[in-house]
Scaffold this motif. Structure first.
Motif, PDB file in Angstrom:
ATOM      1  N   ARG A   1       0.832  -1.021  -0.159  1.00  7.37           N
ATOM      2  CA  ARG A   1       0.060   0.074   0.048  1.00  7.37           C
ATOM      3  C   ARG A   1       0.836   1.044  -0.110  1.00  7.37           C
ATOM      4  NH1 ARG A   1      -3.191  -2.505   4.176  1.00  7.37           N
ATOM      5  NH2 ARG A   1      -1.943  -1.277   5.621  1.00  7.37           N
ATOM      6  N   THR A   2       1.823   1.422   0.826  1.00  4.35           N
ATOM      7  CA  THR A   2       2.529   2.633   1.163  1.00  4.35           C
ATOM      8  C   THR A   2       3.832   2.840   0.413  1.00  4.35           C
ATOM      9  OG1 THR A   2       3.652   1.915   3.098  1.00  4.35           O
ATOM     10  CG2 THR A   2       1.701   2.487   3.390  1.00  4.35           C
TER      11      THR A   2
ATOM     12  N   HIS B   1      14.138  -5.667  -6.977  1.00  2.96           N
ATOM     13  CA  HIS B   1      14.456  -4.524  -7.859  1.00  2.96           C
ATOM     14  C   HIS B   1      13.523  -4.631  -9.226  1.00  2.96           C
ATOM     15  CE1 HIS B   1      16.915  -1.131  -9.947  1.00  2.96           C
ATOM     16  NE2 HIS B   1      16.579  -2.099 -10.932  1.00  2.96           N
ATOM     17  N   TRP B   2      13.408  -5.776  -9.581  1.00  2.03           N
ATOM     18  CA  TRP B   2      12.447  -6.213 -10.711  1.00  2.03           C
ATOM     19  C   TRP B   2      11.054  -5.829 -10.193  1.00  2.03           C
ATOM     20  CZ3 TRP B   2       8.581 -10.041 -11.177  1.00  2.03           C
ATOM     21  CH2 TRP B   2       8.086 -10.156 -12.066  1.00  2.03           C
ATOM     22  N   LEU B   3      10.509  -6.017  -9.059  1.00  3.84           N
ATOM     23  CA  LEU B   3       9.503  -5.691  -8.423  1.00  3.84           C
ATOM     24  C   LEU B   3       9.210  -4.045  -8.497  1.00  3.84           C
ATOM     25  CD1 LEU B   3       6.612  -6.019  -7.032  1.00  3.84           C
ATOM     26  CD2 LEU B   3       7.928  -6.294  -5.096  1.00  3.84           C
ATOM     27  N   ALA B   4      10.075  -3.291  -7.722  1.00  2.00           N
ATOM     28  CA  ALA B   4      10.262  -1.926  -7.589  1.00  2.00           C
ATOM     29  C   ALA B   4      10.122  -1.397  -8.889  1.00  2.00           C
ATOM     30  CB  ALA B   4      11.176  -1.512  -6.722  1.00  2.00           C
TER      31      ALA B   4
ATOM     32  N   LEU C   1      12.316   1.908   7.395  1.00  2.38           N
ATOM     33  CA  LEU C   1      13.320   2.807   7.678  1.00  2.38           C
ATOM     34  C   LEU C   1      14.264   2.765   6.296  1.00  2.38           C
ATOM     35  CD1 LEU C   1      14.591   4.940   9.746  1.00  2.38           C
ATOM     36  CD2 LEU C   1      15.868   3.079  10.751  1.00  2.38           C
ATOM     37  N   LEU C   2      14.608   1.498   5.793  1.00  2.00           N
ATOM     38  CA  LEU C   2      15.421   1.616   4.592  1.00  2.00           C
ATOM     39  C   LEU C   2      14.979   2.057   3.465  1.00  2.00           C
ATOM     40  CD1 LEU C   2      16.782  -2.263   5.082  1.00  2.00           C
ATOM     41  CD2 LEU C   2      18.116  -0.331   5.007  1.00  2.00           C
ATOM     42  N   VAL C   3      13.545   2.012   3.390  1.00  2.00           N
ATOM     43  CA  VAL C   3      13.114   2.678   2.123  1.00  2.00           C
ATOM     44  C   VAL C   3      13.109   4.145   2.459  1.00  2.00           C
ATOM     45  CG1 VAL C   3      10.749   2.867   0.865  1.00  2.00           C
ATOM     46  CG2 VAL C   3      11.381   0.763   1.528  1.00  2.00           C
ATOM     47  N   GLN C   4      12.837   4.650   3.598  1.00  3.08           N
ATOM     48  CA  GLN C   4      12.632   6.030   3.756  1.00  3.08           C
ATOM     49  C   GLN C   4      14.137   6.665   3.611  1.00  3.08           C
ATOM     50  OE1 GLN C   4      10.184   7.911   4.357  1.00  3.08           O
ATOM     51  NE2 GLN C   4      11.120  10.133   5.249  1.00  3.08           N
ATOM     52  N   ALA C   5      15.191   6.219   4.212  1.00  2.00           N
ATOM     53  CA  ALA C   5      16.561   6.564   4.394  1.00  2.00           C
ATOM     54  C   ALA C   5      17.313   6.588   2.620  1.00  2.00           C
ATOM     55  CB  ALA C   5      17.409   5.921   5.243  1.00  2.00           C
ATOM     56  N   THR C   6      16.960   5.555   1.972  1.00  2.00           N
ATOM     57  CA  THR C   6      17.587   5.318   0.809  1.00  2.00           C
ATOM     58  C   THR C   6      16.972   5.771  -0.256  1.00  2.00           C
ATOM     59  OG1 THR C   6      16.866   3.156   0.495  1.00  2.00           O
ATOM     60  CG2 THR C   6      18.767   3.279   1.610  1.00  2.00           C
ATOM     61  N   GLY C   7      15.529   5.719  -0.207  1.00  2.00           N
ATOM     62  CA  GLY C   7      14.609   6.165  -1.350  1.00  2.00           C
ATOM     63  C   GLY C   7      14.601   4.858  -2.390  1.00  2.00           C
ATOM     64  N   ASP C   8      15.240   3.948  -2.152  1.00  2.00           N
ATOM     65  CA  ASP C   8      15.258   2.520  -2.790  1.00  2.00           C
ATOM     66  C   ASP C   8      14.116   1.791  -2.535  1.00  2.00           C
ATOM     67  OD1 ASP C   8      15.619   0.419  -4.391  1.00  2.00           O
ATOM     68  OD2 ASP C   8      17.776  -0.017  -3.726  1.00  2.00           O
TER      69      ASP C   8
ATOM     70  N   ALA D   1      13.369  -1.082  -3.401  1.00  2.00           N
ATOM     71  CA  ALA D   1      13.714  -2.497  -3.119  1.00  2.00           C
ATOM     72  C   ALA D   1      14.904  -2.754  -2.262  1.00  2.00           C
ATOM     73  CB  ALA D   1      14.854  -3.133  -4.396  1.00  2.00           C
ATOM     74  N   SER D   2      15.086  -1.912  -1.363  1.00  2.00           N
ATOM     75  CA  SER D   2      16.040  -1.721  -0.019  1.00  2.00           C
ATOM     76  C   SER D   2      15.745  -2.961   0.986  1.00  2.00           C
ATOM     77  CB  SER D   2      16.298  -0.307   0.497  1.00  2.00           C
ATOM     78  OG  SER D   2      15.225  -0.114   0.843  1.00  2.00           O
ATOM     79  N   PRO D   3      14.498  -3.104   1.284  1.00  2.00           N
ATOM     80  CA  PRO D   3      14.155  -4.248   2.327  1.00  2.00           C
ATOM     81  C   PRO D   3      14.847  -5.521   1.905  1.00  2.00           C
ATOM     82  CG  PRO D   3      12.152  -3.067   1.818  1.00  2.00           C
ATOM     83  CD  PRO D   3      13.232  -2.492   0.762  1.00  2.00           C
ATOM     84  N   ALA D   4      15.308  -5.963   0.524  1.00  2.00           N
ATOM     85  CA  ALA D   4      16.164  -7.078   0.255  1.00  2.00           C
ATOM     86  C   ALA D   4      17.583  -6.817   1.011  1.00  2.00           C
ATOM     87  CB  ALA D   4      16.263  -7.045  -1.278  1.00  2.00           C
ATOM     88  N   TYR D   5      17.941  -5.855   1.311  1.00  2.00           N
ATOM     89  CA  TYR D   5      19.430  -5.743   1.919  1.00  2.00           C
ATOM     90  C   TYR D   5      19.368  -6.488   3.445  1.00  2.00           C
ATOM     91  CZ  TYR D   5      20.749  -2.134  -1.508  1.00  2.00           C
ATOM     92  OH  TYR D   5      21.176  -1.639  -2.396  1.00  2.00           O
ATOM     93  N   TRP D   6      18.072  -6.280   4.045  1.00  2.00           N
ATOM     94  CA  TRP D   6      17.925  -6.821   5.323  1.00  2.00           C
ATOM     95  C   TRP D   6      17.988  -8.243   5.378  1.00  2.00           C
ATOM     96  CZ3 TRP D   6      18.987  -5.921  10.150  1.00  2.00           C
ATOM     97  CH2 TRP D   6      18.216  -6.570  11.185  1.00  2.00           C
ATOM     98  N   LEU D   7      17.036  -8.815   4.264  1.00  2.63           N
ATOM     99  CA  LEU D   7      16.800 -10.378   4.041  1.00  2.63           C
ATOM    100  C   LEU D   7      18.241 -10.854   3.520  1.00  2.63           C
ATOM    101  CD1 LEU D   7      15.088 -12.617   3.567  1.00  2.63           C
ATOM    102  CD2 LEU D   7      14.575 -11.769   1.067  1.00  2.63           C
ATOM    103  N   MET D   8      19.044 -10.291   2.890  1.00  3.98           N
ATOM    104  CA  MET D   8      20.215 -10.517   2.307  1.00  3.98           C
ATOM    105  C   MET D   8      21.318 -10.941   3.580  1.00  3.98           C
ATOM    106  SD  MET D   8      20.723  -8.361  -1.159  1.00  3.98           S
ATOM    107  CE  MET D   8      22.626  -8.909  -1.344  1.00  3.98           C
TER     108      MET D   8
END
Length: 431
Positions: free
Chosen positions: A267-268, A324-327, A391-398, A400-407
């Motif tokens: 949603r967000t 990244h493909w999704l975003a 927080l990752l999305v807010q800080a990076t503007g990316d 797809a950045s939640p993937a970094y936490w998963l990695m």
């Protein structure tokens, strides 16, 4: 001679034991998922702030606070279960969990009682977290102890599979409410309906779990550890517990990313509809339910270690490209495809991981050891996945950045698998 539920050996009795012991897992995940799915509405009701981001972050912080209570619950309630038995201990954990669920469902909003509202919601989450700290460990060990020879992975996989039923039911309820009510009604009071339904389910779960039989493995033990003995064992085996927590980090992070965080992410961040997010989550729950017993069965046949290492590496190298493909062109179809891919990670890895974690813990403190390791993983990784991702999305503007936490969690899982099985091999050689 009178036979107990699990020692009769029939398929019916085994199935009954699995259903009875996993019923509490169902309640736990049902309420946890609802909290994550309705985070936007909960933030507006209990945590008004100067911005939607600040309000949502406070909500996810309270959501995560329950996970900080898990290690304490793992030690206190896990030690209790190892001392008095699986059946009695799991009835206690269910009672505490039910109290937290009822509290959250009935608390009036901030507009009605002021600061008492978020405080009471926090108390409800802390109670749930304290209980869940030993609930999953107790259930996992129970399933491991009633498993037939060579099928421990398959049996223990149903600990998490039962939670997927809760995810599917919660998502279906959310879809029904969203389709039949106006958005303003859902925001005002409609989001509480699934919580009330959870409260109605509680008495039935108590009835089911009260008929649970004690495991033969526990009854065969001639010595039950005292609190001091439990603490000494945890001190002596802290490396195993810590490595076990890292082993479980891949499971907890993936699970909360693809279930609890998905509706808010859709949603967000991706600007998809609430209906799209709900339907995706429903399919993810079904996918998890299918992959978990497959992962458990595969681990019984080819070993836990190969599966854990393979899935960790696959996630490490493909999680970000998939996100990244999704975003890049967010759509319902892409969100569904990516999360079903991550669901494969979760199901196969967790199907092997739960059995592995029960096997590396000392037998006399197996519940507290498993519970503490899993609770640490959930507190540090899984429980804060929604907050860290936001927080990752807010800080990076990316996006797809939640993937970094998963990695990062996948790297921890790979490292822990290597350490634990190298140590287990060394112990076997020296034995």
């Amino acid at each position: 001679m009178k036979t107990t539920t699990q020692d009769s050996g029939s398929k019916g009795s085994k199935l009954g034991a699995i259903l009875r012991v996993t019923s509490g897992n169902f309640l736990e995940q049902f309420d946890f998922f609802l909290f994550g799915f309705y985070a936007t509405y909960i933030s507006q009701t209990f945590f008004p702030a100067t911005s939607d981001f600040a309000s949502l972050m406070m909500t996810f912080a309270v959501f995560g606070s329950g996970f900080l209570m898990r290690p304490l619950g793992a030690i206190v309630l896990g030690a209790y279960i190892d001392k008095v038995g699986r059946r009695k201990g799991l009835i206690v954990t269910l009672s505490i969990m039910a109290a937290g669920t009822v509290l959250i469902a009935l608390v009036p909003g901030y507009a009605s009682i002021g600061v008492a509202a978020p405080v009471l919601v926090l108390m409800g989450r802390l109670l749930q977290g304290f209980s869940a700290g030993a609930e999953m460990g107790g259930v996992s060990v129970y399933l491991a102890e009633i498993a037939t020879p060579g099928r421990r992975g398959f049996y223990t996989s149903w600990q998490s599979a039962s939670q997927q039923v809760a995810i599917v039911l919660a998502a279906a309820l959310g879809y029904t409410i969203n389709a039949s009510m106006e958005a303003a009604e859902v925001a005002a009071w409609g989001w509480r309906i699934p919580f009330f339904i959870g409260c109605v389910i509680i008495p039935f779960i108590f009835i089911i779990r009260r008929s649970l039989q004690e495991t033969d493995a526990f009854k065969a033990r001639t010595h039950h550890p005292s609190a001091n003995e439990v603490f000494r064992s945890m001190r002596d085996n802290w490396r195993t517990v810590l490595a076990g927590g890292l082993l479980a980090s891949m499971t907890t992070t993936t699970f909360y990313l693809i279930t609890v965080y998905t509706p808010t992410f859709g949603r967000t961040v991706l600007n998809l509809s609430t209906t799209d997010s709900l339907v995706v989550t429903l399919f993810v729950g079904l996918s998890n339910f299918i992959w978990l017993p497959i992962g458990g069965t595969l681990s019984d046949r080819i070993g836990r270690r190969p599966l854990l290492l393979a899935i960790s590496l696959l996630c490490l190298f493909t999680a970000y490209p998939a996100m990244h493909w999704l975003a890049a062109a967010a759509s319902f179809e892409r969100l569904l495809a990516v999360l079903l891919y991550f669901s494969f990670f979760f199901g196969i890895y967790n199907g092997a991981m739960v059995a592995a974690l029960t096997e590396v813990m000392p037998q006399n403190v197996r519940v507290v050891g498993f519970s503490l390791a899993f609770s640490l993983a959930t507190a540090v990784f899984g429980g804060f996945t929604p907050a860290v991702s936001t927080l990752l999305v807010q800080a990076t503007g990316d996006k797809a950045s939640p993937a970094y936490w998963l990695m990062f969690a996948a790297f921890c899982g790979f490292t822990a698998t290597t350490i634990l099985y190298r140590r287990q091999k060394a112990v076997t050689v020296n034995a």
